[in-house]
Design a protein around this motif. Structure first.
Motif, mmCIF file in Angstrom:
data_model
loop_
_atom_site.group_PDB
_atom_site.id
_atom_site.type_symbol
_atom_site.label_atom_id
_atom_site.label_comp_id
_atom_site.label_asym_id
_atom_site.label_seq_id
_atom_site.Cartn_x
_atom_site.Cartn_y
_atom_site.Cartn_z
ATOM 1 N N GLY A 30 44.459 27.152 84.406
ATOM 2 C CA GLY A 30 45.969 26.892 84.718
ATOM 3 C C GLY A 30 46.622 28.281 84.929
ATOM 4 O O GLY A 30 46.204 29.154 84.613
ATOM 5 N N SER A 34 51.018 28.726 81.201
ATOM 6 C CA SER A 34 51.012 27.405 81.008
ATOM 7 C C SER A 34 50.579 26.723 79.678
ATOM 8 O O SER A 34 50.501 25.695 79.378
ATOM 9 N N ARG A 358 42.892 21.309 82.440
ATOM 10 C CA ARG A 358 44.136 21.946 83.114
ATOM 11 C C ARG A 358 45.320 21.897 82.519
ATOM 12 O O ARG A 358 45.673 20.770 82.021
ATOM 13 N N ARG A 360 49.303 22.762 82.121
ATOM 14 C CA ARG A 360 50.455 22.692 83.021
ATOM 15 C C ARG A 360 51.799 23.490 82.472
ATOM 16 O O ARG A 360 51.820 23.506 81.374
#
Length: 360
Positions: A30, A34, A358, A360
């Motif tokens: 990421g 994040s 992942r 964010r």
């Protein structure tokens, strides 16, 4: 041994989040900022009941909250272990194992061994002795619960003795009998810790040298020299004779809290004469030796956390690390990277199961 899943509530930038992990390789990718490093730190926190980044527990609580919690499930063989850690501002940390509190937090350390390799690891070489002591104390604490208890007791006595020395300085008098109630047990524990550190280095050194030779391809000789005032045969006498100096300084000026570990390459200080590549190999060898010793003692592969290392290591050292992952030298591995395409390229031929997460 591996971490199956983790739940975060108000831990740093995570208001609420659940993650499930592979028992082999987990890539946390990421953009910068994040929460990649924060997720790795949550795994570290769950294993060691403290952050690898913040020395104060309260700094791990989300700015908008008063309490944070980390809850996770480790698996050892066929058995699962639920570990829950919560911190409320202004209150003591609570750590539960299968919903039951530990009698002592120290009993948790080493049960779920973990090794972290981070970008700032070369500070072990560049900074003062405190960072090097912290590294080796961390390794020893995961290996030997008795060492951790001695270490915690020593630091508590040290704080108490230092407070007393400040009072003596301010009031311009010295009560030797009162000071000895702290000095005598402090000296006894110092000698015990010195012996534990000395014995540890004797075992650690050949393992460390082996890993450095692999990383450095045998081009130079490395050494770690443990230095301590306690090594003097007259330490007890010297400590007692140092009372007046301690009062003037308002602190304890002799003891194992002054120990250092001298890092050398071809008999010269790594800090001054080691290249960037040599320094990185030196620190990587320290971590890999830590991994091997923990694995041997605990009879389980520690969890390996690799935080943003692809930006810091050259291709040759990355390749050595990937080879170790591929031949199952390590158990569960966590890798963070801001460039997903780079991680995928580096790991494209790795046969292990890879789980991408992942942020964010």
């Amino acid at each position: 041994m591996f971490l199956e899943k983790i739940y975060l509530s108000n831990f740093k930038n995570y208001e609420e989040a659940n993650f499930t992990f592979s028992s082999q390789v987990n890539c946390i990718v990421g953009e910068n900022g994040s929460g990649k490093t924060n997720l790795l730190d949550a795994v570290y926190f769950l294993a060691l009941s403290k952050s690898a980044i913040h020395s104060q527990d309260a700094l791990n609580i989300n700015h908008d909250a008063d309490i944070m919690m980390i809850d996770g499930v480790f698996r050892k063989g066929d058995k699962k272990h639920q570990i829950t850690c919560s911190i409320q501002r202004g209150q003591r940390k609570v750590l539960l194992h299968d919903k039951k509190p530990y009698e002592r937090l120290a009993d948790h350390i080493g049960q779920f061994p973990v090794v972290l390799i981070a970008p700032d690891d070369t500070e072990l070489i560049k900074d003062g002795s405190e960072g090097r002591r912290r590294f080796f104390d961390g390794v020893l604490s995961q290996m030997d619960n008795d060492y951790l208890i001695d270490y915690q007791h020593y630091n508590k006595l040290l704080d108490q003795r230092n407070s007393l020395l400040k009072i003596f300085f301010e009031r311009n008098f010295l009560d030797q009998d009162l000071l000895d109630t702290y000095s005598d047990p402090l000296v006894k524990i110092a000698i015990r810790i010195f012996e534990q550190r000395r014995n540890f280095i004797e075992k650690f050194l050949p393992i460390f040298k082996k890993h450095y030779q692999i990383l450095g391809e045998g081009r130079e000789e490395v050494e770690i020299i443990y230095e301590s005032e306690v090594a003097s045969g007259d330490f007890v006498k010297e400590f007692r004779l140092n009372r007046q100096t301690d009062v003037k300084a308002q602190r304890t000026t002799k003891g194992i809290h002054k120990d250092d570990y001298v890092f050398e390459i071809d008999r010269y200080p790594v800090k001054k004469f080691g290249s960037q590549g040599q320094q990185k190999s030196f620190v990587m060898a320290l971590r890999l030796a830590q991994f091997e010793m923990l694995e041997e003692l605990r009879e389980a592969k520690p969890i390996l956390l690799l935080d943003d290392i692809f930006d810091k290591l050259d291709d040759r050292r990355i390749q050595k690390l990937i080879e170790s992952i591929d031949n199952q030298t390590f158990g569960q591995v966590f890798i963070s990277d801001a460039r997903p395409e780079r991680t995928e390229k580096i790991l494209e031929n790795v046969k292990a199961e890879i789980n991408y997460i992942r942020t964010r």
